[in-house]
Scaffold this motif. Structure first.
Motif, mmCIF file in Angstrom:
data_model
loop_
_atom_site.group_PDB
_atom_site.id
_atom_site.type_symbol
_atom_site.label_atom_id
_atom_site.label_comp_id
_atom_site.label_asym_id
_atom_site.label_seq_id
_atom_site.Cartn_x
_atom_site.Cartn_y
_atom_site.Cartn_z
ATOM 1 N N ASP A 111 41.633 39.541 5.546
ATOM 2 C CA ASP A 111 39.895 40.270 4.747
ATOM 3 C C ASP A 111 39.620 41.085 6.095
ATOM 4 O OD1 ASP A 111 40.850 40.339 1.884
ATOM 5 O OD2 ASP A 111 40.260 38.043 2.290
ATOM 6 N N LEU A 112 39.365 40.301 6.525
ATOM 7 C CA LEU A 112 38.457 40.240 8.570
ATOM 8 C C LEU A 112 39.348 41.722 8.714
ATOM 9 C CD1 LEU A 112 37.926 37.203 10.093
ATOM 10 C CD2 LEU A 112 36.572 38.257 9.350
ATOM 11 N N ALA A 113 40.072 41.969 9.177
ATOM 12 C CA ALA A 113 40.761 42.961 10.180
ATOM 13 C C ALA A 113 41.009 44.030 8.810
ATOM 14 C CB ALA A 113 42.581 42.643 10.080
ATOM 15 N N ALA A 114 40.948 43.933 7.448
ATOM 16 C CA ALA A 114 41.002 45.170 6.563
ATOM 17 C C ALA A 114 39.169 45.800 6.705
ATOM 18 C CB ALA A 114 40.984 45.004 5.231
ATOM 19 N N ASN A 159 46.334 45.751 13.873
ATOM 20 C CA ASN A 159 46.398 44.331 13.040
ATOM 21 C C ASN A 159 45.859 44.171 11.339
ATOM 22 O OD1 ASN A 159 45.123 44.164 16.263
ATOM 23 N ND2 ASN A 159 42.771 44.484 15.546
ATOM 24 N N VAL A 160 45.699 45.373 10.692
ATOM 25 C CA VAL A 160 45.732 44.656 9.517
ATOM 26 C C VAL A 160 47.706 44.644 8.846
ATOM 27 C CG1 VAL A 160 45.605 46.474 6.922
ATOM 28 C CG2 VAL A 160 43.825 46.283 9.069
ATOM 29 N N TYR A 161 48.035 45.879 9.843
ATOM 30 C CA TYR A 161 49.745 45.484 9.704
ATOM 31 C C TYR A 161 49.903 44.031 9.810
ATOM 32 C CZ TYR A 161 54.378 46.107 10.289
ATOM 33 O OH TYR A 161 55.876 46.710 10.534
ATOM 34 N N VAL A 162 49.635 43.050 10.337
ATOM 35 C CA VAL A 162 49.845 42.303 10.863
ATOM 36 C C VAL A 162 49.617 40.868 10.368
ATOM 37 C CG1 VAL A 162 49.762 40.390 13.078
ATOM 38 C CG2 VAL A 162 49.889 42.940 13.894
ATOM 39 N N ALA A 163 48.425 41.200 9.767
ATOM 40 C CA ALA A 163 47.590 40.344 8.823
ATOM 41 C C ALA A 163 48.014 40.626 7.902
ATOM 42 C CB ALA A 163 45.803 40.604 8.717
ATOM 43 N N GLN A 164 47.854 41.690 7.169
ATOM 44 C CA GLN A 164 49.222 41.578 6.350
ATOM 45 C C GLN A 164 50.347 41.441 5.263
ATOM 46 O OE1 GLN A 164 48.813 45.326 4.448
ATOM 47 N NE2 GLN A 164 48.360 44.884 2.758
ATOM 48 N N THR A 165 51.335 41.547 6.675
ATOM 49 C CA THR A 165 52.084 40.295 7.006
ATOM 50 C C THR A 165 52.933 39.789 6.673
ATOM 51 O OG1 THR A 165 53.467 42.535 8.605
ATOM 52 C CG2 THR A 165 55.217 40.978 8.053
ATOM 53 N N ALA A 166 51.790 38.902 7.889
ATOM 54 C CA ALA A 166 51.784 37.511 7.970
ATOM 55 C C ALA A 166 51.328 37.357 6.960
ATOM 56 C CB ALA A 166 50.585 36.921 8.658
ATOM 57 N N ASN A 219 42.572 57.611 12.028
ATOM 58 C CA ASN A 219 43.317 57.430 11.843
ATOM 59 C C ASN A 219 44.339 58.797 12.987
ATOM 60 O OD1 ASN A 219 43.070 54.983 11.770
ATOM 61 N ND2 ASN A 219 43.818 55.082 10.035
ATOM 62 N N SER A 220 45.658 57.569 13.382
ATOM 63 C CA SER A 220 46.774 58.506 14.293
ATOM 64 C C SER A 220 47.967 58.405 13.446
ATOM 65 C CB SER A 220 47.436 57.924 15.479
ATOM 66 O OG SER A 220 47.827 56.553 15.644
ATOM 67 N N ALA A 221 48.807 59.369 13.273
ATOM 68 C CA ALA A 221 50.140 59.214 12.632
ATOM 69 C C ALA A 221 50.602 58.052 12.689
ATOM 70 C CB ALA A 221 51.041 60.492 12.937
ATOM 71 N N GLN A 222 50.558 56.899 14.401
ATOM 72 C CA GLN A 222 51.333 56.095 14.241
ATOM 73 C C GLN A 222 51.099 55.021 12.964
ATOM 74 O OE1 GLN A 222 50.203 53.984 17.985
ATOM 75 N NE2 GLN A 222 52.275 52.716 17.635
ATOM 76 N N SER A 223 49.151 54.569 12.504
ATOM 77 C CA SER A 223 48.965 54.597 11.782
ATOM 78 C C SER A 223 49.333 54.358 10.689
ATOM 79 C CB SER A 223 47.333 53.883 11.462
ATOM 80 O OG SER A 223 47.162 53.467 13.173
ATOM 81 N N VAL A 224 49.507 55.872 10.150
ATOM 82 C CA VAL A 224 50.207 56.205 9.035
ATOM 83 C C VAL A 224 51.772 56.168 8.527
ATOM 84 C CG1 VAL A 224 50.532 58.361 7.473
ATOM 85 C CG2 VAL A 224 48.718 57.699 8.475
ATOM 86 N N ALA A 225 52.575 55.932 9.943
ATOM 87 C CA ALA A 225 53.624 54.941 9.765
ATOM 88 C C ALA A 225 53.939 53.310 10.001
ATOM 89 C CB ALA A 225 54.271 55.640 11.118
ATOM 90 N N GLN A 226 52.750 52.995 10.303
ATOM 91 C CA GLN A 226 52.938 51.711 9.761
ATOM 92 C C GLN A 226 53.000 50.808 8.913
ATOM 93 O OE1 GLN A 226 49.969 50.289 13.378
ATOM 94 N NE2 GLN A 226 51.728 50.070 14.772
ATOM 95 N N ALA A 227 51.711 51.662 8.002
ATOM 96 C CA ALA A 227 52.047 51.609 6.915
ATOM 97 C C ALA A 227 52.757 51.577 5.807
ATOM 98 C CB ALA A 227 50.788 52.436 6.197
ATOM 99 N N GLN A 228 52.949 53.431 5.637
ATOM 100 C CA GLN A 228 54.652 53.664 4.958
ATOM 101 C C GLN A 228 55.774 52.487 5.729
ATOM 102 O OE1 GLN A 228 55.228 57.546 7.034
ATOM 103 N NE2 GLN A 228 54.122 58.700 5.365
ATOM 104 N N LEU A 229 56.114 52.221 6.836
ATOM 105 C CA LEU A 229 57.155 50.922 7.196
ATOM 106 C C LEU A 229 56.511 49.632 6.269
ATOM 107 C CD1 LEU A 229 59.403 50.174 8.621
ATOM 108 C CD2 LEU A 229 58.074 49.260 10.758
ATOM 109 N N ASN A 230 55.201 49.545 5.934
ATOM 110 C CA ASN A 230 54.964 47.934 4.965
ATOM 111 C C ASN A 230 55.404 48.591 3.527
ATOM 112 O OD1 ASN A 230 54.107 45.788 6.800
ATOM 113 N ND2 ASN A 230 51.743 45.894 6.071
#
Length: 511
Positions: free
Chosen positions: A444-447, A459-466, A248-259
């Motif tokens: 579930d599919l995105a995860a 994709n997980v970020y978008v799916a989980q927020t929705a 993973n990239s640092a951007q993914s970590v930042a997105q998870a923290q934002l969520n």
């Protein structure tokens, strides 16, 4: 002395009883002027347009079986089968200050009926007096008092006593119905107050039920946020682990923290609404908000089927309509009161009593005196005052008719509104459940794709927020559905019936 007092008492009784008998005779022979009251007609539809219907396989429509109307009689909130709500409603009925104020307004209105009815009876007053007087030293005239004469010589001071016990009876026969219309107007006003009391009770009870379900909805949203925060925290941990391995990239970590941070902030904000609903409940049940609290509990109450009946029943079910109808009758009686002013006023006065210069002979039969006579008065010219006053009350009555019809139309509108809300929300909740199911599947599919390295965390970020948003929506819809069911019950009158309105005889009682 005792025999004299008995004779005097009997004389007074004869005077009062004679006046009362005369009052009854003249009252029976009197007439009532003014218009007779007839309840105005209102157009009522045959059925509610928004009442739920079902479609059979052959395409025909049918109405679902209607539950027994008894479900809405008495404590209507028991239809929700919530013991905690039942206890709160019981406390509200005994401790709510708005209800207490409306009750005292009703008691004051009842007292006015009793005061108006007092005009039927004669007014009896007594003013006993004792006077001791003396002549001047230079007077040579004789000093005369009732029952004897005392002659004084010049230069000698004389004194005399006067014991007086006058009894006055006055009565105005109700020949034209002025008093009867006044009593009717006061009785109708008391009935309006009784209907206002019933309406206040229903309003406060409905407000409590709505606040209770809103609070439980906030509890449900807080529980949903807590579950979502837990899921976001686990995703953040997974993202951090994958980030250390270089997947993973640092951007993914930042997105998870934002969520995670967004969900935490949202959960904190929910506490404001919950606290306000809790404080509102405390106010409704007459408790200080500082010392009242309700434990958290998710919204699990099922929405019951509410028996709507037919539109014409609303005219008997709603206390506000009953109040508007009694207001018309009150205004009609006022027209009669003012119409009676065009007719002469007859009054009968009777005075009698005992007067004596000595206390021993005060109640002696020769010491009695009396006078009796009727009088009549008629206004010959008032510059059009009476005509204008009658016109004023006729206009007020016509205005009350319009207010009554508007109250009926409002009742139809509110009932149709909440019937439509129940029907549409039921469909929308089913649709929203399908949305949540689809959103859960998408997440579930995105995860899975994220954990296997096929997709990025975006994709997980978008799916989980929705998914979170769709889950919040269904909770909000459920709260809206159950609170609108409370509003529907309120629109239907909460099981109240016009037969519960006290009669004119009941409101004339001091109890």
């Amino acid at each position: 002395m005792k025999n004299k007092r008995v004779a005097w008492t009997r004389s007074v009784a004869h005077i009062v009883s004679g006046a009362t008998a005369l009052a009854g005779l003249m009252l029976a022979q009197g007439c009532t002027v003014g218009p007779a009251y007839v309840r105005p007609s209102v157009a009522t539809p045959a059925a509610f347009k928004e009442a739920p219907v079902a479609v059979a396989p052959d395409g025909s429509t049918w109405a679902p079986a209607k539950p027994q109307d008894a479900a809405l009689r008495g404590p209507w909130w028991k239809i929700y089968q919530e013991p905690e709500l039942d206890a709160l409603e019981d406390e509200l009925n005994s401790s709510n200050q708005n209800i207490a104020q409306a009750y005292q307004n009703y008691m004051a209105a009842k007292a006015q009926v009793v005061a108006a009815r007092a005009s039927y009876a004669p007014t009896v007053t007594a003013q006993p007096a004792y006077t001791r007087s003396g002549s001047s030293l230079g007077s040579s005239a004789g000093a005369t008092s009732l029952g004897g004469t005392t002659t004084s010589l010049a230069g000698r001071r004389t004194t005399s006593n006067d014991f007086n016990f006058p009894l006055d009876v006055s009565w105005e026969p109700d020949l034209w119905g002025r008093i009867r219309n006044t009593v009717k107007e006061s009785a109708n006003a008391a009935q309006v107050s009784a209907a206002d009391l019933a309406n206040e009770k229903l309003s406060e009870q409905a407000s409590l039920a709505q606040d209770y379900f809103e609070l439980r909805g906030q509890d449900e949203l807080i529980a949903l946020n807590d579950r979502t925060i837990d899921a976001y925290r686990k995703n953040l941990q997974l993202t951090q682990v994958l980030g250390t391995t270089g997947i993973n990239s640092a951007q993914s970590v930042a997105q998870a923290q934002l969520n995670l941070k967004t969900a935490e902030a949202s959960a904190t904000n929910l506490g404001i609404a919950r606290a306000q609903y809790e404080h509102a409940i405390a106010l409704l049940i007459g408790q200080p908000a500082s010392s009242f609290s309700l434990r958290a509990q998710p919204l699990t109450t099922a929405v019951p089927v509410i028996p709507a009946g037919v539109p014409s029943e609303l005219l008997q079910r709603r206390p506000d309509i009953a109040a508007a109808e009694r207001t018309m009758s009150e205004a009609n009686a006022l027209i009669g009161v003012e119409t009676a002013a065009f007719y002469p006023t007859i009054s009968i006065s009777l005075s009698g009593g005992f007067e004596s210069p000595t206390l021993a002979n005060w109640f002696a039969w020769p010491a009695r005196f009396f006078s009796l006579g009727p009088s009549a008065s008629e206004t010959l010219f008032d510059g059009g005052l009476r005509t204008a006053t009658v016109a004023q009350y006729k206009a007020q009555y016509d205005g009350d008719v319009a207010a009554y019809r508007q109250a009926v139309l409002t009742a139809f509108q509110q009932t149709e509104d909440y019937l439509a809300a129940q029907r549409i929300l039921a469909m929308q909740i089913e649709q929203q459940r399908d949305v949540v199911t689809a959103a859960q599947h998408y997440y579930d599919l995105a995860a899975v794709r994220y954990r296997t390295g096929v997709d990025t965390y975006l994709n997980v970020y978008v799916a989980q927020t929705a998914l979170f948003s769709d889950q919040q929506s269904i909770v909000t819809l459920r709260v809206q559905q159950i609170t609108s069911s409370v509003q529907l019950i309120e629109a239907l009158g909460g099981g109240w019936d016009a037969n519960q309105l006290p009669s004119e005889k009941d409101v004339a009682s001091t109890r």
